[in-house]
Design a protein around this motif. Structure first.
Motif, PDB file in Angstrom:
ATOM      1  N   ARG A 197      70.257  46.735  50.372  1.00 18.41           N
ATOM      2  CA  ARG A 197      71.158  46.309  51.458  1.00 18.41           C
ATOM      3  C   ARG A 197      70.620  46.756  52.813  1.00 18.41           C
ATOM      4  NH1 ARG A 197      76.682  45.221  50.673  1.00 18.41           N
ATOM      5  NH2 ARG A 197      77.052  43.099  51.290  1.00 18.41           N
ATOM      6  N   ILE A 198      70.099  47.964  52.869  1.00 20.30           N
ATOM      7  CA  ILE A 198      69.569  48.474  54.142  1.00 20.30           C
ATOM      8  C   ILE A 198      68.317  47.717  54.552  1.00 20.30           C
ATOM      9  CG2 ILE A 198      68.572  50.508  55.259  1.00 20.30           C
ATOM     10  CD1 ILE A 198      70.396  52.221  53.488  1.00 20.30           C
ATOM     11  N   VAL A 199      67.435  47.475  53.581  1.00 10.83           N
ATOM     12  CA  VAL A 199      66.194  46.753  53.897  1.00 10.83           C
ATOM     13  C   VAL A 199      66.498  45.333  54.352  1.00 10.83           C
ATOM     14  CG1 VAL A 199      64.065  45.849  52.904  1.00 10.83           C
ATOM     15  CG2 VAL A 199      64.809  48.175  52.351  1.00 10.83           C
ATOM     16  N   THR A 200      67.402  44.654  53.656  1.00 13.44           N
ATOM     17  CA  THR A 200      67.734  43.276  54.033  1.00 13.44           C
ATOM     18  C   THR A 200      68.466  43.231  55.374  1.00 13.44           C
ATOM     19  OG1 THR A 200      69.737  43.435  52.665  1.00 13.44           O
ATOM     20  CG2 THR A 200      67.787  42.431  51.672  1.00 13.44           C
ATOM     21  N   LEU A 201      69.211  44.289  55.705  1.00 12.88           N
ATOM     22  CA  LEU A 201      69.852  44.339  57.023  1.00 12.88           C
ATOM     23  C   LEU A 201      68.797  44.387  58.120  1.00 12.88           C
ATOM     24  CD1 LEU A 201      72.360  44.654  58.831  1.00 12.88           C
ATOM     25  CD2 LEU A 201      72.143  47.143  58.501  1.00 12.88           C
ATOM     26  N   LEU A 202      67.754  45.187  57.921  1.00 13.77           N
ATOM     27  CA  LEU A 202      66.679  45.235  58.917  1.00 13.77           C
ATOM     28  C   LEU A 202      66.009  43.876  59.060  1.00 13.77           C
ATOM     29  CD1 LEU A 202      65.095  48.689  57.957  1.00 13.77           C
ATOM     30  CD2 LEU A 202      66.669  48.184  59.846  1.00 13.77           C
ATOM     31  N   PHE A 203      65.821  43.196  57.911  1.00 18.67           N
ATOM     32  CA  PHE A 203      65.223  41.859  57.979  1.00 18.67           C
ATOM     33  C   PHE A 203      66.133  40.904  58.743  1.00 18.67           C
ATOM     34  CE2 PHE A 203      64.378  37.605  56.428  1.00 18.67           C
ATOM     35  CZ  PHE A 203      62.991  37.554  56.408  1.00 18.67           C
ATOM     36  N   ALA A 204      67.451  40.985  58.498  1.00 19.87           N
ATOM     37  CA  ALA A 204      68.392  40.110  59.199  1.00 19.87           C
ATOM     38  C   ALA A 204      68.406  40.408  60.697  1.00 19.87           C
ATOM     39  CB  ALA A 204      69.788  40.281  58.611  1.00 19.87           C
ATOM     40  N   ALA A 205      68.311  41.682  61.051  1.00 18.00           N
ATOM     41  CA  ALA A 205      68.307  42.042  62.470  1.00 18.00           C
ATOM     42  C   ALA A 205      67.093  41.455  63.176  1.00 18.00           C
ATOM     43  CB  ALA A 205      68.318  43.562  62.607  1.00 18.00           C
ATOM     44  N   VAL A 206      65.946  41.516  62.515  1.00 14.58           N
ATOM     45  CA  VAL A 206      64.751  40.906  63.113  1.00 14.58           C
ATOM     46  C   VAL A 206      64.943  39.411  63.262  1.00 14.58           C
ATOM     47  CG1 VAL A 206      62.292  40.462  62.755  1.00 14.58           C
ATOM     48  CG2 VAL A 206      63.239  42.727  62.257  1.00 14.58           C
ATOM     49  N   GLY A 207      65.523  38.760  62.262  1.00 12.66           N
ATOM     50  CA  GLY A 207      65.752  37.317  62.336  1.00 12.66           C
ATOM     51  C   GLY A 207      66.675  36.939  63.478  1.00 12.66           C
ATOM     52  N   VAL A 208      67.731  37.736  63.671  1.00 12.19           N
ATOM     53  CA  VAL A 208      68.658  37.440  64.761  1.00 12.19           C
ATOM     54  C   VAL A 208      67.970  37.614  66.113  1.00 12.19           C
ATOM     55  CG1 VAL A 208      70.754  38.242  65.929  1.00 12.19           C
ATOM     56  CG2 VAL A 208      70.725  37.987  63.431  1.00 12.19           C
ATOM     57  N   LEU A 209      67.212  38.668  66.293  1.00  9.12           N
ATOM     58  CA  LEU A 209      66.551  38.913  67.569  1.00  9.12           C
ATOM     59  C   LEU A 209      65.498  37.850  67.875  1.00  9.12           C
ATOM     60  CD1 LEU A 209      66.149  42.802  67.383  1.00  9.12           C
ATOM     61  CD2 LEU A 209      67.873  41.464  68.632  1.00  9.12           C
ATOM     62  N   VAL A 210      64.849  37.328  66.829  1.00 14.13           N
ATOM     63  CA  VAL A 210      63.828  36.307  67.043  1.00 14.13           C
ATOM     64  C   VAL A 210      64.444  34.973  67.424  1.00 14.13           C
ATOM     65  CG1 VAL A 210      62.042  34.943  65.897  1.00 14.13           C
ATOM     66  CG2 VAL A 210      62.111  37.436  65.593  1.00 14.13           C
ATOM     67  N   ASN A 211      65.584  34.634  66.808  1.00 15.82           N
ATOM     68  CA  ASN A 211      66.176  33.300  67.002  1.00 15.82           C
ATOM     69  C   ASN A 211      67.361  33.296  67.962  1.00 15.82           C
ATOM     70  OD1 ASN A 211      64.702  31.599  64.849  1.00 15.82           O
ATOM     71  ND2 ASN A 211      65.408  33.379  63.684  1.00 15.82           N
ATOM     72  N   ILE A 212      67.674  34.425  68.586  1.00 14.89           N
ATOM     73  CA  ILE A 212      68.911  34.499  69.368  1.00 14.89           C
ATOM     74  C   ILE A 212      68.892  33.558  70.572  1.00 14.89           C
ATOM     75  CG2 ILE A 212      68.112  36.412  70.825  1.00 14.89           C
ATOM     76  CD1 ILE A 212      71.001  37.515  70.602  1.00 14.89           C
ATOM     77  N   ASP A 213      67.729  33.304  71.147  1.00 16.90           N
ATOM     78  CA  ASP A 213      67.668  32.430  72.313  1.00 16.90           C
ATOM     79  C   ASP A 213      67.994  30.987  71.953  1.00 16.90           C
ATOM     80  OD1 ASP A 213      66.990  34.570  73.873  1.00 16.90           O
ATOM     81  OD2 ASP A 213      64.824  34.239  73.685  1.00 16.90           O
ATOM     82  N   ARG A 214      67.843  30.619  70.678  1.00 17.34           N
ATOM     83  CA  ARG A 214      68.115  29.241  70.259  1.00 17.34           C
ATOM     84  C   ARG A 214      69.509  29.075  69.665  1.00 17.34           C
ATOM     85  NH1 ARG A 214      63.265  27.817  66.407  1.00 17.34           N
ATOM     86  NH2 ARG A 214      63.538  30.025  65.818  1.00 17.34           N
ATOM     87  N   TYR A 215      70.255  30.193  69.542  1.00 13.19           N
ATOM     88  CA  TYR A 215      71.622  30.095  69.028  1.00 13.19           C
ATOM     89  C   TYR A 215      72.515  29.416  70.054  1.00 13.19           C
ATOM     90  CZ  TYR A 215      70.503  33.422  65.265  1.00 13.19           C
ATOM     91  OH  TYR A 215      69.979  34.051  64.173  1.00 13.19           O
ATOM     92  N   SER A 216      73.507  28.662  69.540  1.00 17.24           N
ATOM     93  CA  SER A 216      74.477  28.053  70.461  1.00 17.24           C
ATOM     94  C   SER A 216      75.464  29.105  70.972  1.00 17.24           C
ATOM     95  CB  SER A 216      75.234  26.932  69.754  1.00 17.24           C
ATOM     96  OG  SER A 216      75.915  27.429  68.619  1.00 17.24           O
ATOM     97  N   ARG A 217      75.726  30.151  70.171  1.00 20.34           N
ATOM     98  CA  ARG A 217      76.608  31.249  70.587  1.00 20.34           C
ATOM     99  C   ARG A 217      75.900  32.563  70.261  1.00 20.34           C
ATOM    100  NH1 ARG A 217      80.060  27.433  68.405  1.00 20.34           N
ATOM    101  NH2 ARG A 217      81.712  26.702  69.819  1.00 20.34           N
TER     102      ARG A 217
END
Length: 399
Positions: free
Chosen positions: A36-56
């Protein structure tokens, strides 16, 4: 389903028994927390990489913060066996699916149209499926995997090969980890029983040596000397001989515990009834019966032998025979006493003496069996109880 936790008795001293709580799936829970901790870090990286393209993007950050807080909370709780309740695990599944569905409002329509674009939760979401499978087993794991698969598809609104593959993986993870958890619990139960049985056998052997070196030798001497003296001493010798046989049978009979199916070997209990006047014959192989059925049949045999002592005469001998027919068992108790005169049982019942009806016939009838009597004056008595296995099993299944 085996419980998540179990208590195991552990004797440190002869007079004290402590109980220690163990959970054989603890390594699986630790692995789930680390994942769970490792996948959370992966999700955080994904959010930071794609945040500029999010609609919200602000909603995406909020989802990430909730994931972080929930991961920290569950990591602490899942590492404590007493806190791993069903409510926590189900709440984990529900919250995770809500966060997955929130991706529909975070990602832009163009991102949702591309199946390779990860949702906000990405590979963090299957953690809820894992903990539910470990907690409740393969069926719950498969159901959780199916629910997670549906919520993974809903934000996109379509199904393709990639999403179908993810669904198969989610369901497969729930099935495999559920089976692993159940197997771990069953293996621990078998090991626990084996350890307890070995400890009981060791203690029985120690007591057998003590009894042989003291009590049995004294009883044997009393039996021999009393037989030489005759008279009242001969009666004491006979009683000492019976107790000697009973003690030898007791210390030589291996202890047993009910199996997972709550079955015990009736033959073990019957062997303990052997004395100088009672011969017991049981199959060489175990005769496993539900514990309730075995206890009732053992009570029937004891009642029949008590009747032999009381009514068959002081010199009468008795024989106990157990037969295993597969779908039924037959328990016979025969003696060579004076027999029962015609009408004696009816007279006893009319006089209010209900020993046979209540202690023997009623027990056998309650088990779905039949009790037959063969007797004649001077020809001895034979009781035969025939009890099917299927009746008790069906009754337990219905309960």
């Amino acid at each position: 389903m085996a419980p998540e936790e179990e208590y195991v008795e552990r004797s440190d001293t002869p007079d004290s028994v402590t109980r220690s709580r163990i959970d054989t799936t603890t390594p699986l829970w630790r692995g789930a927390v680390v994942l769970r901790i490792v996948t959370l870090l992966f999700a955080a990286v994904g959010v930071l990489v794609n945040i500029d393209r999010y609609s919200r993007p602000e909603l995406g950050l909020a989802v990430l913060l909730v994931m972080t807080a929930w991961t920290a909370l569950t990591s602490v709780l899942y590492l404590q066996p007493a806190r791993r309740g069903n409510g926590l695990v189900l709440g984990d599944l529900v919250l995770t699916q809500v966060l997955v569905l929130a991706s529909e409002y975070v990602l832009s329509p163009s991102q949702l149209d591309v199946s390779t674009t990860p949702l906000v939760t990405t590979i963090w979401a299957p953690g809820a499926v894992i903990v539910l499978a470990v907690q409740r087993g393969p069926v719950a794991g498969v159901l959780a995997g199916f629910v997670a698969s549906v919520t993974n598809i809903l934000p996109r609104g379509y199904l393709n090969v990639d999403l179908a593959r993810d669904a198969v993986l989610l369901i497969g993870v729930g099935l495999v980890l559920g089976l692993v958890a159940v197997t771990a619990r069953h293996s621990e139960e078998q090991l626990r029983r084996a350890v307890r049985l070995d400890a009981a056998t060791t203690e029985r052997e120690r007591l057998a040596r003590m009894v042989h070196d003291s009590v049995l030798q004294v009883l044997a001497r009393v039996r021999r000397r009393g037989a030489e003296l005759g008279g009242e001493a001969a009666e004491l010798a006979r009683m000492a001989g019976e107790q000697e046989i009973a003690l030898r049978t007791l210390v030589s009979t291996a202890p047993q515990e009910p199996a997972e199916s709550d079955e015990i070997d009736l033959g073990v209990g019957l062997r303990l009834l052997a004395t100088s006047r009672v011969e017991v014959s049981v199959p060489a192989t175990p005769v496993p019966l539900p514990s309730a059925m075995a206890i009732e049949l053992l009570a029937v045999a004891k009642e029949a032998l008590a009747n032999v002592d009381e009514h068959a005469g002081p010199s009468a001998s008795a024989w106990v025979l157990l037969e295993d027919l597969g779908d039924a068992v037959i328990l016979s108790v025969r003696d060579d006493g004076d027999g029962i005169p015609a009408g004696r049982l009816a007279e006893a019942e009319a006089a209010g003496r209900m020993g046979v009806c209540l202690s023997m016939r009623a027990r056998v009838t309650a088990l779905g069996g039949t009790l037959t009597l063969e007797t004649a004056p001077g020809a001895g008595t034979e009781w035969e109880a025939r009890v099917p296995r299927t009746v008790e099993r069906e009754r337990r299944r219905r309960r």
